[in-house]
Structure formats: structure tokens, C-alpha cells
Design a protein around this motif. Structure first.
Motif, PDB file in Angstrom:
ATOM      1  N   LYS A 193       0.794  -1.231   0.000  1.00 61.04           N
ATOM      2  CA  LYS A 193       0.000   0.000   0.000  1.00 61.04           C
ATOM      3  C   LYS A 193       0.825   1.278   0.000  1.00 61.04           C
ATOM      4  N   PRO A 197      -1.840   5.201  -1.547  1.00 61.94           N
ATOM      5  CA  PRO A 197      -3.283   5.380  -1.362  1.00 61.94           C
ATOM      6  C   PRO A 197      -3.769   6.598  -2.146  1.00 61.94           C
ATOM      7  N   PRO A 232      -5.909   9.731  -2.671  1.00 54.62           N
ATOM      8  CA  PRO A 232      -6.613  10.675  -1.797  1.00 54.62           C
ATOM      9  C   PRO A 232      -7.941  11.185  -2.374  1.00 54.62           C
ATOM     10  N   SER A 248     -10.474   9.347  -3.925  1.00 50.45           N
ATOM     11  CA  SER A 248     -11.387   8.254  -4.252  1.00 50.45           C
ATOM     12  C   SER A 248     -12.815   8.784  -4.339  1.00 50.45           C
ATOM     13  N   GLY A 297     -14.859   7.562  -1.522  1.00 53.71           N
ATOM     14  CA  GLY A 297     -14.299   7.758  -0.191  1.00 53.71           C
ATOM     15  C   GLY A 297     -13.679   6.481   0.368  1.00 53.71           C
ATOM     16  N   ASN A 298     -13.463   5.494  -0.485  1.00 55.48           N
ATOM     17  CA  ASN A 298     -12.912   4.209  -0.090  1.00 55.48           C
ATOM     18  C   ASN A 298     -11.451   4.374   0.310  1.00 55.48           C
ATOM     19  N   SER A 299     -11.134   4.033   1.555  1.00 63.86           N
ATOM     20  CA  SER A 299      -9.751   4.148   2.024  1.00 63.86           C
ATOM     21  C   SER A 299      -8.901   2.994   1.523  1.00 63.86           C
ATOM     22  N   ASN A 300      -9.515   2.063   0.827  1.00 67.89           N
ATOM     23  CA  ASN A 300      -8.818   0.901   0.291  1.00 67.89           C
ATOM     24  C   ASN A 300      -8.559   1.075  -1.210  1.00 67.89           C
TER      25      ASN A 300
END
Length: 190
Positions: free
Chosen positions: A13, A30, A32, A34, A37-40
Motif C-alpha cells: 500500500k 493510497p 486521496p 477516491s 471515499g474508499n480508504s482501500n
């Protein structure tokens, strides 16, 4: 000469991949922005130059080439979004992009169709010395990813490398995107 990228961290990641001959620099981090709002969600950026080893945020000034929106370990894979040419603005469910090579086969052997229209497959620990191997339809090694053995000391470098053979250098983004998904599958037992 093959592209030999040092994976600075070995972490899925977030890492910089710098060609040892300074021809190409990639970052997986990651995402920023998305939309869900998916943190994955991870993004793959083509960077103009080698990153510093400190908090380098230059990727925030760029558009990613690929966005990998993972649904989460309990929900399956997710969607891959190609945002740069040659496959501009194309989204594919990851299960359709990376298909198992056999109906009842393991999930760590999968095939994908690259931007050149040809099919390639990833295999986990099937070739001695390689963590991951990417093979062509003719069984030629296209790329391989190798982690530094824990008993081997590292002196100023990580010892983790992704090698993409010169004849397949036009597939760098395809290889990075598909490898990142394969590593996610292995890490989460999907």
C-alpha cells in the motif's frame, strides 16, 4: 536492458519503484481522491524523477495512470480504472481483468489481457527464486518480482525488485497494476 525497479519498501500500500538506470519512476500510494471515499483505493503514478526518501508529495500534482479501487478483503476485489492512454478512461471489475487460469485452480495463478491485446499470466512462487512471475502465452518470462530474503542484509537499498524484460517494457503500467492486484489477493487470501 531490462527495466529493474527497486521497490523501496516492499509494502503493497505504498512504495516508490525506481528503475536502477533512471529511465522510469513509478509510485503506488493510497489515492486521496477516491470518488467513493474508499480508504482501500490505490493509485499508480508515473513520476518524472526519482523521489526523495522523505515525505515526497509530488504525486498529488499529477493524475494517476491507474486507480485500483479494492472492495475490501471481505467483499472481494473491486474495480480497476485505467485513466491514461492507451486505455484511457476504462473501468473493469478486477475479477474480469485478472481471471483464474483454471476453473478450479488457485487464485494465485491468474491471467490478464494487456494494453497490447495479448494475454499474460501471473504465478506465485512457481519459478525458483521469484516471488511472482509473469509469463507470456508462449511461456516466456515477461517480468518477475523478487523480495529480499530476510537473512540477506540490505545496504542502502531495499533488495526488493521488479524486473520487466526489455521486449515488454511497453507494458510497465499493465505489469504494475496486475502485480499490485495479485499481491493484494495473496495478502488477503482472496
Amino acid at each position: 536492458m531490462p527495466f529493474t525497479f527497486e521497490d523501496r519498501t516492499g509494502q503493497l500500500k505504498g512504495s516508490d519503484y525506481d528503475d536502477v538506470y533512471d529511465r522510469m519512476f513509478l509510485r503506488v500510494t493510497p489515492y486521496p481522491h477516491s470518488p467513493t471515499g474508499n480508504s482501500n483505493t490505490l493509485a499508480i503514478y508515473v513520476m518524472a524523477r526519482r523521489s526523495t526518501r522523505h515525505a515526497d508529495l509530488r504525486h498529488l500534482e499529477r493524475h494517476p495512470s491507474v486507480v485500483l479501487e479494492f472492495a475490501g478483503p471481505s467483499l472481494g476485489l473491486g474495480t480497476i480504472h485505467f485513466l491514461q492512454p492507451p486505455a484511457a478512461s476504462m473501468s473493469i471489475p478486477m475479477n474480469n481483468y485478472l481471471k483464474k487460469t483454471a476453473l478450479f485452480g488457485g487464485s494465485l495463478s491468474r491471467k490478464f489481457r494487456a494494453s497490447d491485446g495479448r494475454e499474460y499470466r501471473w504465478q506465485h512462487k512457481t519459478i525458483d527464486g521469484h516471488e511472482w512471475s509473469c509469463l507470456s502465452e508462449e511461456n516466456y518470462i515477461v517480468a518477475h518480482y523478487d523480495l529480499r530474503p530476510l537473512d540477506v542484509p540490505a545496504y542502502g537499498v531495499s533488495g526488493n525488485t521488479l524486473t520487466i524484460h526489455e521486449a515488454f517494457s511497453h507494458l510497465c503500467i499493465d505489469v504494475f497494476a496486475s502485480l499490485t492486484i495479485m499481491r493484494y489477493i495473496a495478502e488477503h487470501g482472496l
